[in-house]
Design an enzyme around this catalytic site. Structure first.
Site, mmCIF file in Angstrom:
data_model
loop_
_atom_site.group_PDB
_atom_site.id
_atom_site.type_symbol
_atom_site.label_atom_id
_atom_site.label_comp_id
_atom_site.label_asym_id
_atom_site.label_seq_id
_atom_site.Cartn_x
_atom_site.Cartn_y
_atom_site.Cartn_z
ATOM 1 N N ASP A 198 0.816 -1.227 0.000
ATOM 2 C CA ASP A 198 0.000 0.000 0.000
ATOM 3 C C ASP A 198 0.847 1.273 0.000
ATOM 4 O O ASP A 198 0.439 2.300 0.548
ATOM 5 C CB ASP A 198 -0.963 0.032 1.203
ATOM 6 C CG ASP A 198 -1.769 -1.235 1.316
ATOM 7 O OD1 ASP A 198 -2.243 -1.700 0.271
ATOM 8 O OD2 ASP A 198 -1.908 -1.763 2.431
ATOM 9 N N LYS B 62 2.321 2.163 -5.162
ATOM 10 C CA LYS B 62 3.092 1.686 -6.318
ATOM 11 C C LYS B 62 2.374 1.971 -7.633
ATOM 12 O O LYS B 62 2.998 2.303 -8.631
ATOM 13 C CB LYS B 62 3.328 0.172 -6.201
ATOM 14 C CG LYS B 62 4.211 -0.221 -5.030
ATOM 15 C CD LYS B 62 4.401 -1.726 -4.952
ATOM 16 C CE LYS B 62 3.217 -2.487 -4.429
ATOM 17 N NZ LYS B 62 2.864 -2.267 -3.023
ATOM 18 N N ASN C 189 -4.918 -10.317 -3.811
ATOM 19 C CA ASN C 189 -4.706 -9.696 -2.493
ATOM 20 C C ASN C 189 -4.187 -8.266 -2.672
ATOM 21 O O ASN C 189 -4.324 -7.433 -1.794
ATOM 22 C CB ASN C 189 -3.736 -10.526 -1.624
ATOM 23 C CG ASN C 189 -2.456 -10.928 -2.342
ATOM 24 O OD1 ASN C 189 -2.356 -10.824 -3.558
ATOM 25 N ND2 ASN C 189 -1.485 -11.400 -1.589
ATOM 26 N N ALA C 190 -3.582 -7.994 -3.823
ATOM 27 C CA ALA C 190 -3.046 -6.656 -4.098
ATOM 28 C C ALA C 190 -4.169 -5.701 -4.479
ATOM 29 O O ALA C 190 -5.211 -6.121 -4.966
ATOM 30 C CB ALA C 190 -2.054 -6.736 -5.252
ATOM 31 N N GLY C 191 -3.942 -4.421 -4.248
ATOM 32 C CA GLY C 191 -4.906 -3.414 -4.684
ATOM 33 C C GLY C 191 -4.130 -2.187 -5.098
ATOM 34 O O GLY C 191 -3.559 -1.502 -4.261
ATOM 35 N N HIS C 192 -4.040 -1.946 -6.394
ATOM 36 C CA HIS C 192 -3.254 -0.809 -6.887
ATOM 37 C C HIS C 192 -4.211 0.264 -7.397
ATOM 38 O O HIS C 192 -5.008 0.018 -8.293
ATOM 39 C CB HIS C 192 -2.296 -1.267 -7.981
ATOM 40 C CG HIS C 192 -1.255 -2.226 -7.455
ATOM 41 N ND1 HIS C 192 -0.445 -2.980 -8.248
ATOM 42 C CD2 HIS C 192 -0.920 -2.545 -6.194
ATOM 43 C CE1 HIS C 192 0.360 -3.720 -7.495
ATOM 44 N NE2 HIS C 192 0.084 -3.475 -6.243
ATOM 45 N N GLN D 154 2.289 -6.200 -2.984
ATOM 46 C CA GLN D 154 2.604 -6.201 -1.550
ATOM 47 C C GLN D 154 3.904 -5.429 -1.313
ATOM 48 O O GLN D 154 4.168 -4.490 -2.026
ATOM 49 C CB GLN D 154 2.659 -7.621 -0.978
ATOM 50 C CG GLN D 154 1.308 -8.331 -0.925
ATOM 51 C CD GLN D 154 0.896 -8.924 -2.236
ATOM 52 O OE1 GLN D 154 1.667 -9.602 -2.880
ATOM 53 N NE2 GLN D 154 -0.322 -8.687 -2.652
ATOM 54 N N LYS E 47 2.781 10.461 -0.803
ATOM 55 C CA LYS E 47 1.916 11.054 0.223
ATOM 56 C C LYS E 47 2.611 12.068 1.138
ATOM 57 O O LYS E 47 2.274 12.169 2.322
ATOM 58 C CB LYS E 47 1.253 9.953 1.059
ATOM 59 C CG LYS E 47 0.239 9.140 0.250
ATOM 60 C CD LYS E 47 -0.558 8.220 1.118
ATOM 61 C CE LYS E 47 -2.007 8.633 1.170
ATOM 62 N NZ LYS E 47 -2.858 7.684 1.869
ATOM 63 N N LEU E 48 3.580 12.791 0.595
ATOM 64 C CA LEU E 48 4.228 13.827 1.405
ATOM 65 C C LEU E 48 3.195 14.856 1.878
ATOM 66 O O LEU E 48 3.281 15.372 2.996
ATOM 67 C CB LEU E 48 5.325 14.530 0.595
ATOM 68 C CG LEU E 48 6.123 15.563 1.379
ATOM 69 C CD1 LEU E 48 7.059 14.877 2.373
ATOM 70 C CD2 LEU E 48 6.929 16.482 0.466
HETATM 71 P P1 IMP Z 1 -2.516 -12.742 2.210
HETATM 72 O O1 IMP Z 1 -1.572 -12.257 1.177
HETATM 73 O O2 IMP Z 1 -3.971 -12.497 1.856
HETATM 74 O O3 IMP Z 1 -2.264 -14.173 2.583
HETATM 75 O O4 IMP Z 1 -2.278 -11.897 3.554
HETATM 76 C C1 IMP Z 1 -1.096 -12.006 4.325
HETATM 77 C C2 IMP Z 1 -0.707 -10.663 4.927
HETATM 78 O O5 IMP Z 1 -0.332 -9.780 3.876
HETATM 79 C C3 IMP Z 1 -1.846 -9.952 5.668
HETATM 80 O O6 IMP Z 1 -1.281 -9.196 6.729
HETATM 81 C C4 IMP Z 1 -2.412 -9.015 4.615
HETATM 82 O O7 IMP Z 1 -3.074 -7.905 5.199
HETATM 83 C C5 IMP Z 1 -1.143 -8.605 3.909
HETATM 84 N N1 IMP Z 1 -1.352 -8.194 2.509
HETATM 85 C C6 IMP Z 1 -1.554 -8.984 1.447
HETATM 86 N N2 IMP Z 1 -1.666 -8.262 0.321
HETATM 87 C C7 IMP Z 1 -1.515 -6.973 0.682
HETATM 88 C C8 IMP Z 1 -1.486 -5.754 -0.053
HETATM 89 O O8 IMP Z 1 -1.609 -5.695 -1.285
HETATM 90 N N3 IMP Z 1 -1.289 -4.624 0.681
HETATM 91 C C9 IMP Z 1 -1.100 -4.656 2.026
HETATM 92 N N4 IMP Z 1 -1.108 -5.774 2.741
HETATM 93 C C10 IMP Z 1 -1.308 -6.932 2.082
#
Ligand code: IMP
Length: 430
Positions: A13, A16, A38-41, A224, A335-336
């Site tokens: 987060d 990127k 799991n990513a969010g861009h 991540q 984010k300055l």
């Molecule tokens: P997982 O990747 O869903 O297995 O989560 C494992 C850890 O990574 C947890 O603490 C999630 O909150 C963190 N995590 C996974 N993907 C991201 C991301 O894109 N940004 C921030 N934290 C992440």
């Protein structure tokens, strides 16, 4: 060589997406090499905000070829939704420009259900995963029982593999006290996903290698962050993939070769979602001030899960660690603008542990939970910096703070972002 790598230098987060957006303006190939949805861009262009989870953010530039690499774990349902979302926003998404590795692994509803059931069973020791099935998918990959994208190319074989997979998952779900899943319904959905995704499944490793040989520029977009890396992160509170720069080569299936820029994205303060140690964590009013209210897309709430992020002061010890673990040769500080108006800023420059002061994390980052931060304090600035576009026009206090981050981190800050818009980025000339 024409390769640039963008890596999260913290716990994900960092922003990127927007630096990738900036760099991909001059890049032919953009690629994701690790992780899944799991990513969010987030990328903001004018009034439009794009939230991407699987597809490289660089696809928003219509001249790019976008690749989902071998090292990814892909939920086909999420991918198809994202492709639709982009098309509705006017981005061309066809098999002429989006390419999915045949060797990337599949995330099924079974793996998602296992993620939830395993987390529930951990109780207080929960990782706080995103619940997207990431851990179980990489577990299946490493134990050589996973399903891959190429399995979608043979419909009948796919049905057999899915049935066997769901039967196996159901045994584990039942043992964990979770309900079993309906294999028939899942197989029917995958039949549809396979039909839709088949044109995109290809040998991305060969395509990227050919492109590099033809001197096309490649931008590898990390997901991540370094501190969530399976090897270098705050284990076990990590994700299950290689988030560091070294993962680019295996995650895209290309040979080792020199890289031009290894860029670490660093937020001007530290954030983390999920469990795990966080030495500079803040609570109370100041934390709320850094986090924001959640009304804006850039406030500190998870792009994927909506969870409020934990926040704290920038940790220079962990930044220096990320510079070393990735070989970062440039930083982009995001984010300055969020720091404007704070009377005092703090930067963690060392840790105290067992009566000793450490400039680097003692014993890797395994003992982070016991480390007490040693801070250096800086005067803040009042001025709103959002409209500044030249480094020397930034308030002196901001430049002093940035200079110290460079010294402590051990890499130059090449870009500073002062707002969410595409043009709110300052090139420092460093
Ligand atoms: P997982 O990747 O869903 O297995 O989560 C494992 C850890 O990574 C947890 O603490 C999630 O909150 C963190 N995590 C996974 N993907 C991201 C991301 O894109 N940004 C921030 N934290 C992440």
């Amino acid at each position: 060589m024409p390769i640039d790598i963008v890596i999260g230098a913290q716990w994900g987060d960092e922003g990127k997406g927007r630096i990738v957006d900036l760099l991909s303006a001059a890049t032919a190939m953009v690629a994701r090499f690790n992780g899944g949805d799991n990513a969010g861009h987030t990328v903001t262009i004018g009034k439009d905000t794009y939230k991407l989870h699987l597809i490289p953010s660089g696809i928003i530039h219509d001249h790019t070829q976008a690749f989902l690499g071998t090292g990814m774990v892909i939920n086909p349902e999420s991918l198809l939704k994202e492709m639709d979302m982009l098309r509705r926003a006017g981005v061309i998404v066809d098999s002429g420009r989006l390419h999915i590795s045949h060797a990337a692994h599949l995330i099924t509803p079974g793996l998602k259900a296992l993620d939830a059931a395993q987390e529930a069973a951990l109780k207080e020791g929960r990782i706080g995963t995103t619940g997207r099935g990431i851990g179980p998918a990489y577990t299946a990959k490493a134990s050589r029982s996973g399903l891959r994208m190429e399995d979608m190319l043979d419909k009948q074989a796919l049905q057999h593999k899915l049935n066997a997979h769901i039967a196996q998952v159901n045994e584990r779900l039942t043992a964990l006290g979770a309900p079993a899943l309906d294999a028939g319904a899942i197989a029917a959905d995958f039949d549809r996903y396979a039909a839709e995704l088949t044109p995109y499944i290809t040998d991305t490793a060969a395509m990227i290698s050919d492109g590099l040989e033809a001197r096309q520029r490649l931008l590898a977009e990390g997901a991540q962050g370094t501190l969530l890396d399976i090897d270098c992160g705050t284990y076990p509170f990590v994700t299950s993939s290689t988030c560091t720069a070294a993962g680019v080569f295996s995650g895209l299936g290309i040979g080792l070769q020199p890289v031009e820029q290894v860029i670490g994205i660093v937020k001007a303060f530290q954030t983390r979602v999920g469990g795990g140690p966080f030495p500079t964590e803040l609570s109370g009013e100041l934390a709320g001030r850094l986090r924001g209210t959640g009304e804006n897309p850039w406030d500190e709430f998870g792009t994927t899960t909506g969870r409020p992020r934990r926040v704290g002061w920038l940790d220079g010890v962990l930044l220096r660690y990320a510079v070393r673990a990735n070989g970062l040769n440039a930083l982009a500080l995001t984010k300055l603008d969020i720091l404007s108006g704070l009377p005092t800023l703090r930067l963690c420059i060392a840790y105290r542990l067992d009566g000793q002061v450490y400039a680097r994390p003692p014993f890797g980052i395994s003992r982070l939970a016991e480390c007490e931060p040693v801070y250096e304090d800086f005067a803040g600035w009042e001025m709103d910096v959002q409209n500044i576009r030249r480094f020397d026009a930034l308030p002196g206090a901001a430049r002093t703070y940035l200079q110290r981050i460079e010294e402590i981190g051990g890499a130059p800050i090449r870009w500073v972002s002062v707002g969410p818009e595409r043009e709110q980025v300052i090139e420092t000339g460093h």
